[in-house]
Write a protein that holds these residues in place. Structure first.
Motif, PDB file in Angstrom:
ATOM      1  N   ASP A   1      -5.401   6.381   3.706  1.00 17.15           N
ATOM      2  CA  ASP A   1      -4.380   7.388   3.670  1.00 17.15           C
ATOM      3  C   ASP A   1      -3.426   6.866   5.215  1.00 17.15           C
ATOM      4  OD1 ASP A   1      -4.407   9.538   1.722  1.00 17.15           O
ATOM      5  OD2 ASP A   1      -6.565   9.732   2.810  1.00 17.15           O
ATOM      6  N   PHE A   2      -2.091   6.430   4.656  1.00 19.95           N
ATOM      7  CA  PHE A   2      -1.271   5.914   5.774  1.00 19.95           C
ATOM      8  C   PHE A   2      -0.258   7.172   6.215  1.00 19.95           C
ATOM      9  CE2 PHE A   2      -2.106   2.201   3.213  1.00 19.95           C
ATOM     10  CZ  PHE A   2      -2.849   1.361   4.268  1.00 19.95           C
ATOM     11  N   ASN A   3       0.370   7.843   5.463  1.00 19.54           N
ATOM     12  CA  ASN A   3       0.977   9.125   5.603  1.00 19.54           C
ATOM     13  C   ASN A   3       0.844  10.067   4.208  1.00 19.54           C
ATOM     14  OD1 ASN A   3       3.178   8.131   3.874  1.00 19.54           O
ATOM     15  ND2 ASN A   3       3.762   6.853   5.477  1.00 19.54           N
ATOM     16  N   SER A   4       1.885  11.031   4.293  1.00 15.79           N
ATOM     17  CA  SER A   4       1.888  11.932   3.283  1.00 15.79           C
ATOM     18  C   SER A   4       2.215  11.285   1.761  1.00 15.79           C
ATOM     19  CB  SER A   4       2.615  13.263   3.513  1.00 15.79           C
ATOM     20  OG  SER A   4       4.010  12.722   3.928  1.00 15.79           O
ATOM     21  N   ASP A   5       3.051   9.968   2.107  1.00 15.03           N
ATOM     22  CA  ASP A   5       3.452   9.658   0.864  1.00 15.03           C
ATOM     23  C   ASP A   5       2.859   8.254   0.278  1.00 15.03           C
ATOM     24  OD1 ASP A   5       5.583  11.617   0.493  1.00 15.03           O
ATOM     25  OD2 ASP A   5       6.809  10.412   1.988  1.00 15.03           O
ATOM     26  N   TRP A   6       2.179   7.507   1.187  1.00 16.35           N
ATOM     27  CA  TRP A   6       1.593   6.417   0.887  1.00 16.35           C
ATOM     28  C   TRP A   6       0.222   6.323   1.284  1.00 16.35           C
ATOM     29  CZ3 TRP A   6       3.952   2.412  -1.795  1.00 16.35           C
ATOM     30  CH2 TRP A   6       5.346   2.406  -1.764  1.00 16.35           C
ATOM     31  N   ARG A   7      -0.403   5.754   0.052  1.00 19.33           N
ATOM     32  CA  ARG A   7      -1.952   5.619   0.198  1.00 19.33           C
ATOM     33  C   ARG A   7      -2.494   4.127  -0.463  1.00 19.33           C
ATOM     34  NH1 ARG A   7      -5.808  10.077  -2.408  1.00 19.33           N
ATOM     35  NH2 ARG A   7      -5.411  10.939  -0.547  1.00 19.33           N
ATOM     36  N   GLY A   8      -3.547   3.821   0.030  1.00 19.61           N
ATOM     37  CA  GLY A   8      -4.078   2.439  -0.400  1.00 19.61           C
ATOM     38  C   GLY A   8      -5.598   2.579  -0.699  1.00 19.61           C
TER      39      GLY A   8
ATOM     40  N   GLN B   1      -0.344   2.928  -3.613  1.00 18.11           N
ATOM     41  CA  GLN B   1      -0.129   4.359  -4.291  1.00 18.11           C
ATOM     42  C   GLN B   1       1.107   5.133  -3.484  1.00 18.11           C
ATOM     43  OE1 GLN B   1      -3.137   7.261  -6.059  1.00 18.11           O
ATOM     44  NE2 GLN B   1      -2.151   8.494  -4.551  1.00 18.11           N
ATOM     45  N   ARG B   2       2.068   5.446  -4.285  1.00 15.97           N
ATOM     46  CA  ARG B   2       3.286   6.281  -3.774  1.00 15.97           C
ATOM     47  C   ARG B   2       3.288   7.583  -4.172  1.00 15.97           C
ATOM     48  NH1 ARG B   2       7.110   9.101  -2.088  1.00 15.97           N
ATOM     49  NH2 ARG B   2       9.006   7.860  -1.282  1.00 15.97           N
ATOM     50  N   ARG B   3       3.273   8.433  -3.574  1.00 17.94           N
ATOM     51  CA  ARG B   3       3.195   9.734  -3.857  1.00 17.94           C
ATOM     52  C   ARG B   3       4.798  10.455  -4.070  1.00 17.94           C
ATOM     53  NH1 ARG B   3       3.402  14.907  -1.171  1.00 17.94           N
ATOM     54  NH2 ARG B   3       2.310  16.597  -2.136  1.00 17.94           N
ATOM     55  N   LEU B   4       5.235  10.727  -5.230  1.00 12.99           N
ATOM     56  CA  LEU B   4       6.525  11.311  -5.351  1.00 12.99           C
ATOM     57  C   LEU B   4       6.854  12.916  -4.927  1.00 12.99           C
ATOM     58  CD1 LEU B   4       9.352  10.454  -6.339  1.00 12.99           C
ATOM     59  CD2 LEU B   4       8.803  11.106  -8.594  1.00 12.99           C
TER      60      LEU B   4
ATOM     61  N   ASP C   1       1.416   4.051  -8.966  1.00 11.80           N
ATOM     62  CA  ASP C   1       0.397   3.101  -8.222  1.00 11.80           C
ATOM     63  C   ASP C   1       0.678   1.910  -8.906  1.00 11.80           C
ATOM     64  OD1 ASP C   1      -1.675   2.595  -9.847  1.00 11.80           O
ATOM     65  OD2 ASP C   1      -2.520   4.453  -9.446  1.00 11.80           O
ATOM     66  N   ALA C   2       0.199   0.683  -8.280  1.00  8.33           N
ATOM     67  CA  ALA C   2       0.310  -0.636  -8.875  1.00  8.33           C
ATOM     68  C   ALA C   2      -1.051  -1.302  -8.158  1.00  8.33           C
ATOM     69  CB  ALA C   2       1.564  -1.515  -8.547  1.00  8.33           C
ATOM     70  N   GLY C   3      -1.626  -2.196  -9.030  1.00  7.78           N
ATOM     71  CA  GLY C   3      -2.840  -2.561  -8.541  1.00  7.78           C
ATOM     72  C   GLY C   3      -3.271  -3.745  -9.203  1.00  7.78           C
ATOM     73  N   PHE C   4      -4.607  -4.536  -8.452  1.00  7.62           N
ATOM     74  CA  PHE C   4      -4.866  -5.675  -8.927  1.00  7.62           C
ATOM     75  C   PHE C   4      -6.323  -5.680  -9.224  1.00  7.62           C
ATOM     76  CE2 PHE C   4      -6.478 -10.097  -9.039  1.00  7.62           C
ATOM     77  CZ  PHE C   4      -5.946 -10.846  -9.890  1.00  7.62           C
TER      78      PHE C   4
END
Length: 212
Positions: free
Chosen positions: A10-17, A42-45, A52-55
Motif C-alpha cells: 500500500d503506497f497511499n490511498s490510491d495506489w497499491r502494488g 493497481q489504481r483506486r478510482l 490494475d495491470a500486471g504480468f
C-alpha cells in the motif's frame, strides 16, 4: 494442490502494488508441476472502482518430460457493488493476453481471453467485521471466454468455469491465511462435450506491507 504467497504493498490511498508466487503440484500420479510469479500495479478510482495491470510468468513441467512457458500480461477492472455493512460483492473483469511456448513443438503461440469473477467473504460471526483474530468464509465463481481462439488451434468460446468455497483467518492487521477448494470445468475443443474436470486445493498466505 496449489500453494501461494501474496504480498500487497500500500503506497497511499490510491495506489497499491502486489507480488505473488505460486506452486502447483498434480496429485494422484498425474506427474506434472507448475510454478508462477506475478506483479500487479493497481489504481483506486473511488470506493467502488479499481483498475490494475500486471504480468505473470508460468513454467509447467509436463508429465511427458516436455515443458511449457507462458507469458501473460493482463488488464483489469474491479467493481465493489453492492457494499453492505460487513460484506461486499466484488466483480472482476480481466482481459489476458497469453504468449505460450511449448518445447514439444518448439513453437510459440498467442491468444487472449476474458475472465469474469464474482467473489465475496464474510466473518462467520455475523456481528463482526473481518478483523484480527477472526475466522471468515470465502465464496467465488469465475468463467473464462476465448476471444481469438483456443491455444490448441480449435475455437471454443466458453473455456472454463472455476468455483470455490473456503475459509480464512485474519491473524493480525497485516497477515491472513486462506484455504479454498475449487471445482474447475474446462472445455478442450469445439465439441462442447469434450471437457475435463479438476479439483484444486489452494493454500494462501497474504501479507500486507504499508510503505507510508
Amino acid at each position: 494442490m496449489r500453494t501461494l504467497f501474496l504480498a500487497k504493498f500500500d503506497f497511499n490511498s490510491d495506489w497499491r502494488g502486489s507480488l505473488d508466487g505460486g506452486y502447483y503440484r498434480g496429485l494422484n500420479g498425474s506427474g506434472w508441476d507448475r510454478y508462477g510469479i506475478r506483479a500487479i500495479a493497481q489504481r483506486r478510482l473511488n470506493s467502488k472502482v479499481q483498475f490494475d495491470a500486471g504480468f505473470m510468468f508460468n513454467h509447467v513441467n509436463n508429465h511427458d518430460g516436455t515443458h511449457t512457458n507462458e507469458y501473460r500480461p493482463h488488464q483489469t477492472v474491479k467493481l465493489a457493488y453492492p457494499r453492505f455493512s460487513r460484506m461486499t460483492i466484488n466483480h472482476r473483469f480481466r482481459l489476458e493476453e497469453q504468449i505460450i511456448y511449448r518445447s514439444s513443438t518448439e513453437k510459440t503461440q498467442m491468444t487472449s481471453r476474458f475472465r469474469y469473477e464474482l467473489k465475496t467473504k464474510r466473518a462467520f460471526n455475523l456481528e463482526k467485521f473481518i478483523q484480527p483474530k477472526t475466522f471468515y468464509w470465502i465464496a467465488s465463481s469465475e468463467i473464462t471466454f476465448n476471444f481469438t481462439g483456443h491455444i490448441k488451434g480449435e475455437y471454443n468460446f466458453f473455456e472454463r468455469g472455476r468455483h470455490g468455497l473456503g475459509v480464512g483467518y485474519r491473524v493480525n492487521t497485516n497477515t491472513s491465511v486462506e484455504s479454498t477448494a475449487y471445482f474447475q470445468h474446462t472445455h478442450k475443443g469445439i465439441d462442447f462435450h469434450d471437457h475435463s474436470d479438476l479439483f484444486i486445493f489452494n493454500f494462501c498466505i497474504i501479507q500486507s506491507i504499508f510503505v507510508n
